[in-house]
Design an enzyme around this catalytic site. Structure first.
Site, PDB file in Angstrom:
ATOM      1  CD  GLU A 107     -43.878  86.604  49.449  1.00  0.00           C
ATOM      2  OE1 GLU A 107     -43.612  85.891  48.461  1.00  0.00           O
ATOM      3  OE2 GLU A 107     -43.223  87.613  49.752  1.00  0.00           O
ATOM      4  CD  GLU A 127     -39.921  83.140  49.807  1.00  0.00           C
ATOM      5  OE1 GLU A 127     -39.851  82.760  50.997  1.00  0.00           O
ATOM      6  OE2 GLU A 127     -40.982  83.537  49.290  1.00  0.00           O
TER       7      GLU A 127
HETATM    8  C1  3H9 Z   1     -40.721  82.461  45.943  1.00  0.00           C
HETATM    9  O1  3H9 Z   1     -41.829  82.098  46.194  1.00  0.00           O
HETATM   10  C2  3H9 Z   1     -40.358  83.923  45.725  1.00  0.00           C
HETATM   11  C3  3H9 Z   1     -41.468  84.817  46.182  1.00  0.00           C
HETATM   12  O2  3H9 Z   1     -41.128  85.443  47.361  1.00  0.00           O
HETATM   13  C4  3H9 Z   1     -41.873  85.803  45.119  1.00  0.00           C
HETATM   14  C5  3H9 Z   1     -40.845  86.810  44.779  1.00  0.00           C
HETATM   15  C6  3H9 Z   1     -41.277  87.886  43.812  1.00  0.00           C
HETATM   16  N1  3H9 Z   1     -41.282  76.159  41.345  1.00  0.00           N
HETATM   17  O3  3H9 Z   1     -39.721  68.767  46.050  1.00  0.00           O
HETATM   18  P1  3H9 Z   1     -40.537  67.835  45.231  1.00  0.00           P
HETATM   19  C7  3H9 Z   1     -41.243  71.036  41.491  1.00  0.00           C
HETATM   20  S1  3H9 Z   1     -39.462  81.360  45.762  1.00  0.00           S
HETATM   21  C8  3H9 Z   1     -41.144  75.278  40.338  1.00  0.00           C
HETATM   22  O4  3H9 Z   1     -39.858  66.661  44.646  1.00  0.00           O
HETATM   23  P2  3H9 Z   1     -42.098  67.194  47.578  1.00  0.00           P
HETATM   24  C9  3H9 Z   1     -39.975  70.237  41.744  1.00  0.00           C
HETATM   25  O5  3H9 Z   1     -38.910  70.700  40.955  1.00  0.00           O
HETATM   26  C10 3H9 Z   1     -40.232  79.785  45.998  1.00  0.00           C
HETATM   27  N2  3H9 Z   1     -41.129  73.952  40.539  1.00  0.00           N
HETATM   28  O6  3H9 Z   1     -41.832  67.335  46.025  1.00  0.00           O
HETATM   29  C11 3H9 Z   1     -40.435  68.854  41.368  1.00  0.00           C
HETATM   30  O7  3H9 Z   1     -40.424  68.751  39.960  1.00  0.00           O
HETATM   31  P3  3H9 Z   1     -40.073  67.376  39.231  1.00  0.00           P
HETATM   32  C12 3H9 Z   1     -40.518  79.506  47.428  1.00  0.00           C
HETATM   33  C13 3H9 Z   1     -41.266  73.504  41.791  1.00  0.00           C
HETATM   34  O8  3H9 Z   1     -43.483  66.722  47.716  1.00  0.00           O
HETATM   35  C14 3H9 Z   1     -41.883  68.820  41.813  1.00  0.00           C
HETATM   36  O9  3H9 Z   1     -42.285  70.191  41.925  1.00  0.00           O
HETATM   37  N3  3H9 Z   1     -40.991  78.156  47.544  1.00  0.00           N
HETATM   38  C15 3H9 Z   1     -41.414  74.367  42.876  1.00  0.00           C
HETATM   39  O10 3H9 Z   1     -40.985  66.449  48.217  1.00  0.00           O
HETATM   40  C16 3H9 Z   1     -42.081  68.147  43.140  1.00  0.00           C
HETATM   41  O11 3H9 Z   1     -41.214  68.715  44.099  1.00  0.00           O
HETATM   42  C17 3H9 Z   1     -40.146  77.154  47.790  1.00  0.00           C
HETATM   43  O12 3H9 Z   1     -38.967  77.355  47.956  1.00  0.00           O
HETATM   44  C18 3H9 Z   1     -41.415  75.751  42.623  1.00  0.00           C
HETATM   45  N4  3H9 Z   1     -41.572  76.652  43.619  1.00  0.00           N
HETATM   46  O13 3H9 Z   1     -42.015  68.671  48.143  1.00  0.00           O
HETATM   47  C19 3H9 Z   1     -40.748  75.793  47.858  1.00  0.00           C
HETATM   48  N5  3H9 Z   1     -41.516  73.636  44.010  1.00  0.00           N
HETATM   49  O14 3H9 Z   1     -41.134  66.433  39.673  1.00  0.00           O
HETATM   50  C20 3H9 Z   1     -39.909  74.815  47.083  1.00  0.00           C
HETATM   51  C21 3H9 Z   1     -41.456  72.359  43.628  1.00  0.00           C
HETATM   52  O15 3H9 Z   1     -40.089  67.745  37.798  1.00  0.00           O
HETATM   53  N6  3H9 Z   1     -40.523  73.508  47.030  1.00  0.00           N
HETATM   54  N7  3H9 Z   1     -41.302  72.258  42.297  1.00  0.00           N
HETATM   55  O16 3H9 Z   1     -38.705  67.019  39.748  1.00  0.00           O
HETATM   56  C22 3H9 Z   1     -40.484  72.642  48.041  1.00  0.00           C
HETATM   57  O17 3H9 Z   1     -40.006  72.903  49.123  1.00  0.00           O
HETATM   58  C23 3H9 Z   1     -41.034  71.277  47.779  1.00  0.00           C
HETATM   59  O18 3H9 Z   1     -41.012  71.070  46.396  1.00  0.00           O
HETATM   60  C24 3H9 Z   1     -42.478  71.021  48.281  1.00  0.00           C
HETATM   61  C25 3H9 Z   1     -42.939  69.637  47.783  1.00  0.00           C
HETATM   62  C26 3H9 Z   1     -42.461  71.034  49.818  1.00  0.00           C
HETATM   63  C27 3H9 Z   1     -43.426  72.052  47.778  1.00  0.00           C
END
Ligand code: 3H9
Length: 693
Positions: A107, A127
């Site tokens: 975004e 999301e």
């Molecule tokens: C959003 O954006 C809403 C908007 O529309 C705005 C509205 C107003 N936040 O998965 P991993 C942490 S909603 C905080 O193991 P990978 C995760 O907990 C969001 N923390 O690594 C982990 O921590 P720890 C939309 C986050 O390489 C560490 O990062 N976005 C977030 O296998 C590593 O993560 C998503 O839904 C976050 N957003 O995969 C994306 N993301 O090491 C969600 C990750 O302490 N994330 N962490 O356990 C993912 O899909 C995967 O984490 C990603 C990396 C592909 C990025």
């Protein structure tokens, strides 16, 4: 110039570069939003700057809003204000994307004038997986860039697109080289400094004249997948708003739909689950710096359905597998099944012919047990008989390398008793796959009383490497997932004598969100394979009599249901009569049950078993139990799993109902109910060594 702790601004040759550096994934935390706010203000104010590059350090571009801040009081610059600032910049802005631009990250990129991306980058608005919709303009801007249909797919399904496809869709403007993102982004921007600018919010070319029939067609196409989830419908409504309303009104609608989701139980559950899944990898007493046991070659004993499925997991990630059987025909059958499964993927276009050949080339079938001396990890997947497994492990002890990991895929046997057959119980661990083993995401890693921490860590790590979610369990009958679901099956069998018929019970479980009800599942697996023995059958239960009648389920054309030649199920009058006769014989009064009562009857005992599992230290934390049930049994993720769901129902209510049903509530359940503490946050105080008597 350092802007704040996570943002740096550099100006060179008329181009400002704002670099965000907030590990692990540059999520839009308060600091990142402040960094963007102050960084853009500084770049805009600097008269020498003609254009701005937004780029991230570390492994990825902004991966979204910071989910860990969602339930806290807001601080820092509001995201919408920051995005308005970037969008209103008098100087052109390019987002330079590597890794994953997800959610709020994409975004942010959508308020820039241009997006350039490395070939390996992925872009998405996922999301929906958190029970939300893109709430920072994504639902209004994405359709204006890629059209309503592609936007629906990206947002309601939530699957990110690769850079190449994003380019074709017009979502990115150029692909850079893999390792010169910044230089390429700067060069790109320099060619655009004098180009006319159109903000995405002002574009209508991709949405004008959209046929409204698209939305109902999309709803119908995905009705099954969306069932029980709230977010997809709100996403569809938001895209409808994008194509029918002016931009600012569309944004208002997006906000309403976003907050409705944000406050929903489903989204709370899915956000909890996001972190629960990631927690499973963290085992408190395993030091992070344990020396790794490298796994370069894998051996699988048994080429049956499980063994073959297990082998495929490793072949899929390029690890050579030696699969060992006792007889040539069994070995040939096993290899042929693997080949057929891969061929199926080729036919469906999910795998190339080259990948097929590569995978098959990594497989070495063998009748020689001795070859297992060459592998680093051996997984035994033979018939569930303790003496047989002990015999195999005694042989393995003589053959396997000194540092090999010896794993058993048993689903309920005592891993310690298997380990005791070797002179090295510290090398033995359970690796319990769920059928079909190449598909199901759950892997239970079963830690024996003597399993070396290094071996536990290696089994967890290899699970992740093959794309599983590895959940740690102690030794007990059934481990976590199967043990939890056994009471549901028992409750279902008892309930059909009291009134609700199998198909009614199944329907209530489907409505709850399970992919299949318990009776349809029994028919699918086969009534005979769950412990029926013709020699000892005593006609004392419905299931026994069905087995005696040869109604073993789908494969026999009938079980609880009748099946036609396409295996379509219909309620069986024979089974119904049998149930009614049994009920009459046992003197159980039949009555009508509400759906809610059926849910309570079947699922409260599961919650109770979960509480026992925690009490005994079989699982180390409640969220692991939820993850195991969601990935092992298709427990609907929008409930958060049984224990998160239980907190929503109320622990006191569940404990009281259990007592009424004649079950003793676990002391933990009672204690938490009395203290008003949530079950889903419970962590076992001290991991038990073992729980089998
Ligand atoms: C959003 O954006 C809403 C908007 O529309 C705005 C509205 C107003 N936040 O998965 P991993 C942490 S909603 C905080 O193991 P990978 C995760 O907990 C969001 N923390 O690594 C982990 O921590 P720890 C939309 C986050 O390489 C560490 O990062 N976005 C977030 O296998 C590593 O993560 C998503 O839904 C976050 N957003 O995969 C994306 N993301 O090491 C969600 C990750 O302490 N994330 N962490 O356990 C993912 O899909 C995967 O984490 C990603 C990396 C592909 C990025």
């Amino acid at each position: 110039m350092q802007i704040n702790s996570v943002a740096e601004l550099d100006v060179a040759d008329g181009i400002a570069t704002l670099t965000l550096d907030s590990a692990p994934v540059n999520a839009l935390s308060a600091a990142v939003r402040d960094g963007l706010d102050q960084g853009f203000r500084a770049a805009i104010a600097d008269e020498t700057v003609q254009g701005i590059v937004l780029i991230c350090a570390g492994r990825t571009f902004i991966a979204g809003a910071d989910i860990s801040e969602f339930d806290k009081a807001p601080t820092g610059a509001p995201l919408h204000d920051v995005l308005a600032l970037i969008e209103g910049s008098p100087k052109p802005v390019v987002a330079a994307i590597h890794g994953t631009a997800l959610g709020g990250g994409l975004e942010t990129a959508l308020v820039c004038d241009y997006r350039v991306a490395t070939p390996s980058a992925k872009l998405g608005l996922p999301e929906v997986a958190l029970g939300l919709l893109p709430g920072a303009g994504g639902t209004q801007r994405l359709p204006r860039v890629v059209g309503a249909e592609a936007a629906l797919e990206m947002m309601a399904i939530g699957k990110p697109v690769r850079a190449k496809d994003a380019l074709a869709m017009g979502l990115v403007d150029a692909i850079t080289s893999e390792d010169a993102l910044h230089a390429d982004a700067v060069a790109f921007l320099k060619t655009k400094l004098d180009a006319p600018r159109t903000r995405i919010r002002d574009r209508t070319d991709k949405i004008a004249g959209q046929d409204p029939a698209l939305f109902d067609a999309f709803r119908a196409k995905h009705a099954r997948a969306f069932k029980g989830f709230r977010a997809p419908e709100n996403i569809i409504k938001a895209v409808e708003a994008a194509v029918t309303l002016p931009f600012d009104q569309g944004m208002k609608r997006e906000a309403e739909l976003f907050w409705e989701l944000f406050r929903s139980r489903e989204s709370a559950a899915q956000r909890y689950f996001f972190f629960a899944e990631r927690q499973t990898a963290k085992v408190p007493d395993l030091a992070a710096d344990l020396p790794e046991i490298p796994v370069k070659r894998v051996g699988v004993i048994g080429a049956g359905t499980m063994g073959g499925g297990i082998a495929m997991n490793f072949l899929n990630v390029g690890l050579p597998v030696t699969i060992v059987e006792q007889a040539q025909d069994a070995l040939d059958r096993g290899v042929a099944t693997i080949r057929r499964n891969y061929q199926g993927s080729v036919d469906k276009g999910r795998m190339s012919a080259e990948q097929f050949e590569q995978r098959m080339a990594l497989l070495t079938p063998s009748l020689d047990f001795e070859v297992l001396g060459e592998v680093d990890l051996i997984i035994e997947a033979v018939f569930e008989k303790l003496s047989l497994k002990q015999e195999i492990f005694a042989r393995l002890d003589k053959v396997a390398k000194a540092d090999a990991i010896l794993a058993t895929n048993t689903s309920f046997l005592d891993v310690d008793a298997i380990a005791a057959a070797t002179g090295r119980p510290e090398s033995v661990v359970g690796m319990h796959f769920f059928s079909p083993a190449n598909v199901m995401k759950l892997l239970e890693v079963v830690r024996g009383a003597e399993t070396d921490p290094q071996v536990v860590a290696a089994a967890m790590a290899i699970g992740r490497r093959i794309g599983k979610v590895a959940v740690l369990s102690r030794v007990c009958d059934g481990f976590i997932a199967n043990r939890m679901m056994a009471p549901r099956m028992a409750a279902a069998q008892a309930l059909i004598l009291e009134g609700p018929l199998p198909w009614e019970v199944d329907r209530v479980m489907l409505d709850y969100g399970f992919p299949m009800g318990p009776f349809a599942m029994l028919d699918l697996v086969g009534l005979d394979v769950i412990g029926w023995d013709a020699a000892t059958s005593s006609s004392s239960s419905v299931v026994e009599v069905l087995c005696e009648m040869g109604r073993w389920g789908q494969k026999k054309g009938g079980g609880y249901y009748d099946y036609d030649d396409k295996r379509r199920a219909a309620p069986s009058p024979i089974a119904e009569q049998l149930i009614r006769d049994f009920a009459a014989k046992t003197g159980v009064t039949q009555r009508a049950f509400s759906d809610e009562e059926i849910v309570a009857r079947l699922l409260y005992p599961v919650v109770n078993e979960g509480a026992r599992i925690l009490e005994e230290g079989v699982a180390i934390r409640a969220s692991d139990v939820d993850v195991a049930l969601v990935y092992g049994y298709g427990w609907p993720v929008f409930t958060g799993g049984p224990l998160f769901w239980a907190d929503g129902v109320g622990l006191a209510k569940i404990a009281d109902a259990l007592e009424e049903m004649g079950h003793a509530p676990s002391p933990l359940l009672r204690a938490l109910a009395e203290q008003g503490k949530p079950l889903h946050q419970y962590r076992s105080a001290a991991p038990a060594a073992r729980v089998i008597e």
